[in-house]
Design a protein around this motif. Structure first.
Motif, PDB file in Angstrom:
ATOM      1  N   GLU A  25       0.767  -1.231  -0.062  1.00 51.24           N
ATOM      2  CA  GLU A  25      -0.067   0.070   0.066  1.00 51.24           C
ATOM      3  C   GLU A  25       0.798   1.131   0.059  1.00 51.24           C
ATOM      4  OE1 GLU A  25      -4.108   0.103   1.553  1.00 51.24           O
ATOM      5  OE2 GLU A  25      -2.940   0.190   3.166  1.00 51.24           O
ATOM      6  N   ILE A  26       0.507   2.136  -0.892  1.00 48.05           N
ATOM      7  CA  ILE A  26       1.268   3.605  -0.941  1.00 48.05           C
ATOM      8  C   ILE A  26       0.530   4.683  -0.132  1.00 48.05           C
ATOM      9  CG2 ILE A  26       2.217   5.022  -2.567  1.00 48.05           C
ATOM     10  CD1 ILE A  26       2.168   2.591  -4.617  1.00 48.05           C
ATOM     11  N   ASP A  27       1.367   5.367   0.604  1.00 52.45           N
ATOM     12  CA  ASP A  27       0.648   6.489   1.065  1.00 52.45           C
ATOM     13  C   ASP A  27       1.681   7.785   0.586  1.00 52.45           C
ATOM     14  OD1 ASP A  27       3.281   6.592   2.552  1.00 52.45           O
ATOM     15  OD2 ASP A  27       1.982   5.649   4.224  1.00 52.45           O
ATOM     16  N   ASP A  28       1.341   8.840   1.059  1.00 51.40           N
ATOM     17  CA  ASP A  28       2.027   9.856   0.585  1.00 51.40           C
ATOM     18  C   ASP A  28       3.607   9.993   0.853  1.00 51.40           C
ATOM     19  OD1 ASP A  28      -0.306  11.110  -0.286  1.00 51.40           O
ATOM     20  OD2 ASP A  28      -0.257  12.915   0.582  1.00 51.40           O
ATOM     21  N   ILE A  60      -4.241   1.552  -6.283  1.00 57.39           N
ATOM     22  CA  ILE A  60      -3.751   2.321  -6.037  1.00 57.39           C
ATOM     23  C   ILE A  60      -4.538   3.710  -5.984  1.00 57.39           C
ATOM     24  CG2 ILE A  60      -2.780   2.763  -8.545  1.00 57.39           C
ATOM     25  CD1 ILE A  60      -0.130   3.842  -7.596  1.00 57.39           C
TER      26      ILE A  60
END
Lengths: 175, 129
Positions: A25-28, A60
């Motif tokens: 999972e991608i965050d800022d 995403i």
């Protein structure tokens, strides 16, 4: 946040291409770290091809897809070409219905191996012309973020280095 | 028959992630196919990201009924000056990096924007197929 979501990035060079496997999972914060590492990787290694492998990303946020798109444009300004590989349906959803002009800036390929293959003509030409002055090192790991497998000793140094690097990048305000 | 199942405040970046994740699991629980769960989650990401970008705070309310799921994103921000223009493909105010409102609209079955200078409410609906 789940531990899994903070999967680690391990940028390396394979067959003359900078390979960037993105997972989880991608965050800022992670996204901006990834962007910094890619740009620094291109600058340091002077590669002509970058493979951003998204096979480990199931979903995403469109905003982050946009940052990947922007990163590819920056890579192009640095003189290299990007191939996005391993795009899953959940990622494709965020990449469509958008203004991403990926045909001009970058290409896509099914797998990371296909991506590397796609970039070979570019990399090969470059190798020939720069043969004397620079050797392209294969499979050299140029940057590795804490994978959680390392012992405590190494970790601190890595984190500090990375923080220094990020602080430096903030100053430069590359975004 | 409409029932509220979620209410998530949107104040900071992490809330975008929380909203996406929680709404996706609710959509799964209700019985949406994986691809539709992802469409809903992606639209929610875009809409909640907009709240942070333009209004700084707001909330997302999720209702379910027999036919599907309703996502209401509301904020008390400055509002969208020209809703029609905001729904044009390629429109962006802040050189934004997302799919835009039009992208979010395409991912859902019904999409309604109410906006004035006291805030914006976007109501989106996805049918259970």
């Amino acid at each position: 946040m789940e531990e899994k979501s903070l999967s680690d990035l391990s940028i390396h060079i394979s067959e003359g291409c900078l390979v960037v496997p993105i997972q989880g999972e991608i965050d800022d914060e992670r996204m901006s770290k990834i962007q910094c590492q890619i740009l620094k990787g291109v600058e340091d290694s002077k590669v002509k091809g970058v493979v951003i492998d998204l096979s480990g990303v199931r979903i995403i946020e469109p905003y982050h897809a946009g940052i990947i798109d922007k990163t590819a444009k920056m890579i192009s300004l640095l003189g290299a070409k990007t191939v996005l590989t391993g795009i899953k349906p959940g990622v494709a959803i965020a990449l469509t219905d958008s203004n991403f002009d990926f045909k001009e800036i970058y290409e896509t390929a099914g797998t990371f191996e296909e991506g590397v293959k796609k970039l070979q003509p570019l990399v090969r030409v470059e190798e020939k012309s720069e043969e004397a002055e620079e050797e392209v090192e294969k499979n050299e790991v140029i940057e590795e973020v804490d994978t959680g497998e390392e012992t405590g000793d190494g970790e601190d140094g890595n984190v500090e280095d990375e923080e220094d690097f990020l602080a430096e990048q903030d100053e430069k305000d590359i975004d | 028959m409409k029932e509220e199942i979620l209410r998530i405040p949107i104040n900071k970046e992490i809330d975008v992630l929380i909203a996406r994740r929680e709404i996706k699991s609710e959509a799964e629980r209700i019985g949406f196919r994986w691809i539709d769960q992802t469409r809903i989650a992606t639209a929610v990401s875009e809409l909640t990201r907009n709240i942070i970008k333009h209004a700084y705070r707001g909330e997302v309310v999720v209702n379910k009924d027999d036919g599907g799921i309703e996502i209401i994103c509301q904020d008390e921000g400055p509002g969208i000056p020209d809703v029609e223009q905001a729904l044009e493909k390629g429109f962006s105010t802040t050189n934004s990096l997302g799919i835009g409102l039009i992208g979010a609209k395409h991912l859902m079955d019904d999409f309604k924007i109410e906006s004035n200078d006291r805030g914006t409410t976007i109501t989106a609906y996805k049918k259970l197929k």
